[in-house]
Enzyme design. Sequence first.
Site, PDB file in Angstrom:
ATOM      1  CG  ASP A 122      25.904   2.638  74.750  1.00 35.66           C
ATOM      2  OD1 ASP A 122      26.026   1.582  75.412  1.00 35.66           O
ATOM      3  OD2 ASP A 122      26.557   2.876  73.720  1.00 35.66           O
ATOM      4  CG  HIS A 129      35.938   1.541  74.333  1.00 35.55           C
ATOM      5  ND1 HIS A 129      36.158   1.448  72.981  1.00 35.55           N
ATOM      6  CD2 HIS A 129      34.975   2.492  74.490  1.00 35.55           C
ATOM      7  CE1 HIS A 129      35.342   2.289  72.349  1.00 35.55           C
ATOM      8  NE2 HIS A 129      34.618   2.933  73.240  1.00 35.55           N
ATOM      9  CD  GLU A 195      30.977   2.266  70.304  1.00 34.60           C
ATOM     10  OE1 GLU A 195      30.021   2.324  71.111  1.00 34.60           O
ATOM     11  OE2 GLU A 195      31.849   3.151  70.205  1.00 34.60           O
ATOM     12  CD  GLU A 197      27.999  -0.649  73.621  1.00 35.10           C
ATOM     13  OE1 GLU A 197      27.151  -0.562  74.539  1.00 35.10           O
ATOM     14  OE2 GLU A 197      28.374   0.319  72.940  1.00 35.10           O
ATOM     15  CG  ASP A 229      26.481   2.181  70.167  1.00 35.36           C
ATOM     16  OD1 ASP A 229      25.630   2.685  69.405  1.00 35.36           O
ATOM     17  OD2 ASP A 229      27.241   2.857  70.886  1.00 35.36           O
ATOM     18  NE  ARG A 233      33.854   4.468  66.177  1.00 41.58           N
ATOM     19  CZ  ARG A 233      33.284   4.163  67.341  1.00 41.58           C
ATOM     20  NH1 ARG A 233      32.725   5.115  68.075  1.00 41.58           N
ATOM     21  NH2 ARG A 233      33.275   2.925  67.774  1.00 41.58           N
ATOM     22  CD  GLN A 236      31.344   8.735  68.373  1.00 34.69           C
ATOM     23  OE1 GLN A 236      31.494   7.794  67.586  1.00 34.69           O
ATOM     24  NE2 GLN A 236      31.593   8.622  69.662  1.00 34.69           N
ATOM     25  CE  LYS A 249      28.569   6.165  69.806  1.00 33.13           C
ATOM     26  NZ  LYS A 249      29.329   4.929  70.001  1.00 33.13           N
ATOM     27  CB  THR A 253      21.154   0.210  68.937  1.00 38.20           C
ATOM     28  OG1 THR A 253      21.494   1.592  68.968  1.00 38.20           O
ATOM     29  CG2 THR A 253      21.957  -0.534  69.998  1.00 38.20           C
ATOM     30  CD  GLU A 357      38.672   0.289  71.448  1.00 39.87           C
ATOM     31  OE1 GLU A 357      37.475   0.003  71.233  1.00 39.87           O
ATOM     32  OE2 GLU A 357      39.287  -0.025  72.477  1.00 39.87           O
TER      33      GLU A 357
HETATM   34 CA    CA Z   1      28.530   2.487  72.716  1.00 41.19          CA
END
Ligand code: CA
Length: 409
Positions: A122, A129, A195, A197, A229, A233, A236, A249, A253, A357
């Site tokens: 990834d 971002h 996420e 993607e 993804d 948080r 992480q 993570k 996925t 975000e």
């Molecule tokens: Ca990602």
Amino acid sequence: MPEQNSPLDLAEGDPFGPHNLPYGVFSTHDHPEDRRVGVRIGGHVLDAGAAAHTLGSPYAQLLAQPDLTALLSAGRTAWRDVRRALTAWVTVPAHRPDIEPLLHPVESVTLHMPYAVADYVDFYASENHATNVGKIFRPDGAALTPNWKHLPIGYHGRSGTVVVSGTDVVRPSGQRKAPSDAAPVFGPSVKLDIEAEVGFVVGVPSEQGRPVPLGRFRDHVFGLSLLNDWSARDLQAWEYVPLGPFLGKSFATSVSPWVTPLEALEAARIAPPARDFPLLPYLDDTGEEEPGGLDLRIAVAINGQVVAEPPFATMYWTAAQMLAHMTVNGASLRTGDLYGSGTVSGAEPGQRGSLLELTWNGSEPLELPEGKRTFLEDGDTVTMTAWAPGPDGTRVGLGEVTGRIVPTP
Ligand code: CA
């Protein structure tokens, strides 16, 4: 006698018209164990192996398979020839009596993971971002790390937990420690995020010790899917220093079931944003014949409400640059390798591809019909869709990737 409507008579502007023809793997309710390569046309899935067999095509060997692996590894000439044949099968009227019985309504079939994921990587290729994340987590430092505009940053993820759209996602547990906590605690994540993607699917392998240069991208990469993804948080934030994402993570996925071949995206090719720094030769794409950017328009919905529309056109690093960087040390490619672009975020607040975000780490909740949201709650369903400009004003539908959060057992 009135003429019967054919499933091949598509409405004008159908995003799954003959200009698209993405590949997937399906089974029917009558034969749930019998997985087959399918090609989407309009609201139907064509049993591609059966079609090839019926029409005496030389590609029956590649298509009469339980997944896309044989096709992926066959290479660019075969990809082009198979696509040409499929286009004829779904557009030439003389083929209709053979083709129509091999079409299944898409809502009547089960779609499966279309290939075995080999390695999963990834990236972190969106400047917006990376800047937003930098401002949130390092408010006193520079938003971008010093390496960011010199190489596409990435990490190796967990291929075994890549799942197809529609698979439930169990809320992960793990360690977290807020700055105010004296010691870490263990429990279900309280900051479960998305996420948005795009995932690129490698077809043709490469030899270990031999980098894949920018100009060979199209010889190796077959196509793309949408990718979510899922990210915890809180896990992480506590675990990622200094080796990067791990358990925050690796629990899941999700990818969309349709792999759109790059050949369907010619009209979506655009120049990437201007680069601020000269790049080292292996990443410098200023002399490349084909523009490396892609104009893909993504929409992210939570429980049916669109919360963001991230534009892939804004990505700083191209898929070819990511591939060149991933192999420049001699690391080899395998059929079924998947690499994600990293969260796609545009410059506008409504274009951000993560809740981190969109809610600025929970400080600005989203107002949804069912209440305020900072991060995901159990029972939430996240759906990402996308389309790209196609030939002659058409749209190329990229389908959707969806997943529902279920509680920690
Ligand atoms: Ca990602």
